[in-house]
Scaffold this active site. Structure first.
Site, PDB file in Angstrom:
ATOM      1  N   HIS A  92      30.921  31.598  37.384  1.00  0.00           N
ATOM      2  CA  HIS A  92      32.118  30.922  36.868  1.00  0.00           C
ATOM      3  C   HIS A  92      32.844  30.123  37.947  1.00  0.00           C
ATOM      4  CE1 HIS A  92      34.422  34.605  38.219  1.00  0.00           C
ATOM      5  NE2 HIS A  92      35.325  33.685  38.477  1.00  0.00           N
ATOM      6  N   ASP A 138      27.003  36.691  35.426  1.00  0.00           N
ATOM      7  CA  ASP A 138      27.926  35.861  36.202  1.00  0.00           C
ATOM      8  C   ASP A 138      27.493  35.807  37.669  1.00  0.00           C
ATOM      9  OD1 ASP A 138      30.091  34.320  36.917  1.00  0.00           O
ATOM     10  OD2 ASP A 138      31.567  35.946  36.781  1.00  0.00           O
ATOM     11  N   SER A 230      37.472  36.080  43.155  1.00  0.00           N
ATOM     12  CA  SER A 230      36.263  35.836  42.361  1.00  0.00           C
ATOM     13  C   SER A 230      35.119  35.336  43.224  1.00  0.00           C
ATOM     14  CB  SER A 230      36.544  34.802  41.262  1.00  0.00           C
ATOM     15  OG  SER A 230      37.254  35.357  40.201  1.00  0.00           O
TER      16      SER A 230
END
Length: 277
Positions: A92, A138, A230
């Site tokens: 992402h 992911d 992230s």
């Protein structure tokens, strides 16, 4: 899902001077749409929790595999060095397709705003089964032109296929993510020690449809990853076992954070086939 491949740019050794006010991580904690109502429900009941993410400042000398992933020189995500030419991050962070000239990695820096070495990226590959609606699979890998070797720049081991962390083992997550849920990013690299949460317990919070075998969960109230972390590494037992993926907007609250499960065969095979690691 498409696999993105790009042409390389030249790497340079420079001092990083990102504009602290222009960092591109500004959106709320990344979370699948299907999880938002659950998150909102807990946030309303637990609004006094999750303000302090209980970590501490660290030096990159302790975590030489840590990278800052940049877009237009602004920190957007973490990443990790897994070999001389390859870095690992969350899908992402680089999806949808970004212009390669806008993406760089910074290695060997404890300070988000200065120092370290900029590495321009030659190729980005996203897992072909990455689902942006659910964050399943992911994971993405990035190739650089100049070897990821130097002062405070070194790769980490990654978990083998079929590795599955058991509930309660301690793990460590590092990054430049928020240390409060309502402030900006810290300048210095931080680390926090957190326990693994069983997949069944995690699913009891988030729902069985959201938590897949390609995910592992970790955290406890007051100790968590947050916005800006992230793509960064979750490490246990001397190897990277996870990638920071998604979690509650109330970082450090009662809901466990979710990490990409590196040991799952689908994830591990993608990394191996693309990078040779």
């Amino acid at each position: 899902m498409r696999v993105s491949t790009f042409v390389f740019l030249v790497s340079a050794v420079v001092t990083v001077c990102a504009d602290e006010n222009n960092d591109a991580w500004q959106a709320k904690q990344i979370i699948p749409n299907a999880a938002k109502w659950i998150d909102d429900s807990y946030a309303k009941r637990q609004h006094e929790l999750g303000k302090i993410i209980g970590g501490h400042k660290v030096e990159v000398t302790q975590f030489p595999y840590q990278l800052s992933l940049r877009s237009y020189d602004n920190h957007i995500c973490g990443a990790s060095i897994i070999s001389t030419y390859w870095a690992l991050t969350a899908a992402h962070c680089v999806f949808p397709q970004r212009e390669l000239r806008t993406i760089t990695l910074v290695a060997g820096a404890s300070d988000r705003l200065q120092g370290g070495r900029i590495q321009n990226v030659t190729r980005i590959v996203v897992h072909p089964e990455y689902n942006p609606a659910t964050f399943d699979n992911d994971v993405a890998v990035l190739r650089v032109k100049i070897p990821l070797i130097g002062l405070n720049i070194r790769s980490t081991l990654i978990a083998p296929a079929e590795y599955e962390p058991y509930q309660g083992i301690r793990s460590l997550v590092t990054g430049w993510g928020r240390t409060l849920t309502d402030n900006g990013l810290p300048t210095k690299l931080h680390a926090v020690d957190i326990p693994i949460v069983s997949r069944s317990t995690c699913a009891s919070y988030w729902g069985t449809d959201l938590i897949t075998e390609r995910m592992i969960c970790a955290g406890q109230e007051g100790r968590d990853s947050c916005n800006g972390d992230s793509g960064g590494p979750l490490v246990s037992g001397g190897q990277q076992i996870g990638i920071v993926s998604w979690g509650s907007t109330e970082c450090g609250g009662p809901l466990p954070a979710v990490y990409t499960n590196i040991g799952h065969p689908k994830v591990r095979q993608f990394i191996k086939m693309t990078t040779g690691v």
